[in-house]
Motif scaffolding. Structure first.
Motif, mmCIF file in Angstrom:
data_model
loop_
_atom_site.group_PDB
_atom_site.id
_atom_site.type_symbol
_atom_site.label_atom_id
_atom_site.label_comp_id
_atom_site.label_asym_id
_atom_site.label_seq_id
_atom_site.Cartn_x
_atom_site.Cartn_y
_atom_site.Cartn_z
ATOM 1 N N ALA A 200 0.828 -1.205 0.000
ATOM 2 C CA ALA A 200 0.000 0.000 0.000
ATOM 3 C C ALA A 200 0.862 1.255 0.000
ATOM 4 O O ALA A 200 0.492 2.280 -0.571
ATOM 5 C CB ALA A 200 -0.934 0.012 1.208
ATOM 6 N N ALA A 201 2.027 1.174 0.622
ATOM 7 C CA ALA A 201 2.931 2.319 0.680
ATOM 8 C C ALA A 201 3.758 2.459 -0.595
ATOM 9 O O ALA A 201 4.317 3.518 -0.868
ATOM 10 C CB ALA A 201 3.864 2.189 1.880
ATOM 11 N N GLY A 202 3.812 1.404 -1.385
ATOM 12 C CA GLY A 202 4.609 1.414 -2.596
ATOM 13 C C GLY A 202 3.851 1.971 -3.783
ATOM 14 O O GLY A 202 2.807 2.612 -3.650
ATOM 15 N N GLU A 203 4.368 1.697 -4.951
ATOM 16 C CA GLU A 203 3.785 2.231 -6.171
ATOM 17 C C GLU A 203 3.055 1.174 -6.990
ATOM 18 O O GLU A 203 2.778 1.385 -8.169
ATOM 19 C CB GLU A 203 4.880 2.884 -7.008
ATOM 20 N N ALA A 204 2.709 0.060 -6.353
ATOM 21 C CA ALA A 204 1.957 -0.980 -7.055
ATOM 22 C C ALA A 204 0.605 -0.427 -7.475
ATOM 23 O O ALA A 204 0.027 0.412 -6.787
ATOM 24 C CB ALA A 204 1.763 -2.193 -6.141
ATOM 25 N N ARG A 205 0.116 -0.885 -8.606
ATOM 26 C CA ARG A 205 -1.182 -0.400 -9.095
ATOM 27 C C ARG A 205 -2.271 -0.643 -8.055
ATOM 28 O O ARG A 205 -3.114 0.198 -7.817
ATOM 29 C CB ARG A 205 -1.533 -1.085 -10.404
ATOM 30 N N TYR A 206 -2.262 -1.825 -7.484
ATOM 31 C CA TYR A 206 -3.190 -2.159 -6.404
ATOM 32 C C TYR A 206 -2.388 -2.748 -5.253
ATOM 33 O O TYR A 206 -1.539 -3.605 -5.473
ATOM 34 C CB TYR A 206 -4.219 -3.197 -6.853
ATOM 35 N N PRO A 207 -2.675 -2.347 -4.019
ATOM 36 C CA PRO A 207 -2.026 -2.982 -2.877
ATOM 37 C C PRO A 207 -2.437 -4.455 -2.797
ATOM 38 O O PRO A 207 -3.503 -4.838 -3.271
ATOM 39 C CB PRO A 207 -2.579 -2.210 -1.673
ATOM 40 N N LEU A 208 -1.594 -5.258 -2.203
ATOM 41 C CA LEU A 208 -1.902 -6.669 -2.018
ATOM 42 C C LEU A 208 -2.884 -6.849 -0.867
ATOM 43 O O LEU A 208 -2.965 -6.020 0.034
ATOM 44 C CB LEU A 208 -0.624 -7.452 -1.714
ATOM 45 N N VAL A 209 -3.608 -7.952 -0.901
ATOM 46 C CA VAL A 209 -4.490 -8.326 0.190
ATOM 47 C C VAL A 209 -3.740 -9.345 1.034
ATOM 48 O O VAL A 209 -3.326 -10.393 0.536
ATOM 49 C CB VAL A 209 -5.808 -8.929 -0.339
ATOM 50 N N ASP A 210 -3.543 -9.021 2.298
ATOM 51 C CA ASP A 210 -2.851 -9.901 3.230
ATOM 52 C C ASP A 210 -3.901 -10.761 3.918
ATOM 53 O O ASP A 210 -4.737 -10.253 4.668
ATOM 54 C CB ASP A 210 -2.081 -9.060 4.251
ATOM 55 N N LEU A 211 -3.886 -12.057 3.628
ATOM 56 C CA LEU A 211 -4.853 -12.961 4.244
ATOM 57 C C LEU A 211 -4.477 -13.279 5.683
ATOM 58 O O LEU A 211 -5.308 -13.728 6.461
ATOM 59 C CB LEU A 211 -4.976 -14.243 3.424
ATOM 60 N N GLY A 212 -3.227 -13.061 6.039
ATOM 61 C CA GLY A 212 -2.785 -13.194 7.419
ATOM 62 C C GLY A 212 -2.645 -14.621 7.900
ATOM 63 O O GLY A 212 -2.842 -15.586 7.166
ATOM 64 N N CYS A 213 -2.345 -14.717 9.159
ATOM 65 C CA CYS A 213 -2.194 -16.016 9.819
ATOM 66 C C CYS A 213 -3.553 -16.487 10.323
ATOM 67 O O CYS A 213 -4.403 -15.691 10.693
ATOM 68 C CB CYS A 213 -1.255 -15.891 11.010
ATOM 69 N N VAL A 214 -3.736 -17.788 10.327
ATOM 70 C CA VAL A 214 -4.970 -18.356 10.846
ATOM 71 C C VAL A 214 -4.633 -19.517 11.772
ATOM 72 O O VAL A 214 -3.582 -20.145 11.646
ATOM 73 C CB VAL A 214 -5.912 -18.856 9.721
ATOM 74 N N ASN A 215 -5.558 -19.784 12.688
ATOM 75 C CA ASN A 215 -5.342 -20.927 13.572
ATOM 76 C C ASN A 215 -5.762 -22.212 12.850
ATOM 77 O O ASN A 215 -6.302 -22.170 11.740
ATOM 78 C CB ASN A 215 -6.095 -20.748 14.896
ATOM 79 N N LEU A 216 -5.527 -23.329 13.475
ATOM 80 C CA LEU A 216 -5.800 -24.619 12.848
ATOM 81 C C LEU A 216 -7.276 -24.782 12.526
ATOM 82 O O LEU A 216 -7.638 -25.276 11.455
ATOM 83 C CB LEU A 216 -5.316 -25.765 13.742
ATOM 84 N N ASP A 217 -8.164 -24.358 13.426
ATOM 85 C CA ASP A 217 -9.599 -24.477 13.184
ATOM 86 C C ASP A 217 -10.012 -23.732 11.916
ATOM 87 O O ASP A 217 -10.768 -24.255 11.095
ATOM 88 C CB ASP A 217 -10.384 -23.948 14.386
#
Length: 72
Positions: free
Chosen positions: A40-57
């Motif tokens: 988002a801070a860079g010059e990419a046309r669209y920022p990436l979507v960070d799906l993040g960490c998830v627990n086992l469930d």
């Protein structure tokens, strides 16, 4: 779709909100779902979507949803 720089963050935030809502219908919660701050801070046309960490469930729920969809 052509998106000006001023709109790019708004567009990705809307998509994240839609993704969060659709996943919730399926019982999947990604607590770390967000706009990737580095892209988002860079010059990419669209920022990436960070799906993040998830627990086992959550990972198991995602597997079940994807498997069910694939089995159709």
């Amino acid at each position: 779709m052509v998106v000006r720089d001023a709109e790019r963050l708004r567009v990705v935030e809307e998509v994240i909100a839609q993704l969060r809502a659709e996943l919730a219908v399926l019982g999947v919660l990604l607590p770390s779902l967000r706009v990737d701050p580095v892209s988002a801070a860079g010059e990419a046309r669209y920022p990436l979507v960070d799906l993040g960490c998830v627990n086992l469930d959550t990972a198991m729920r995602m597997v079940a949803v994807l498997h069910e969809r694939h089995a159709r």
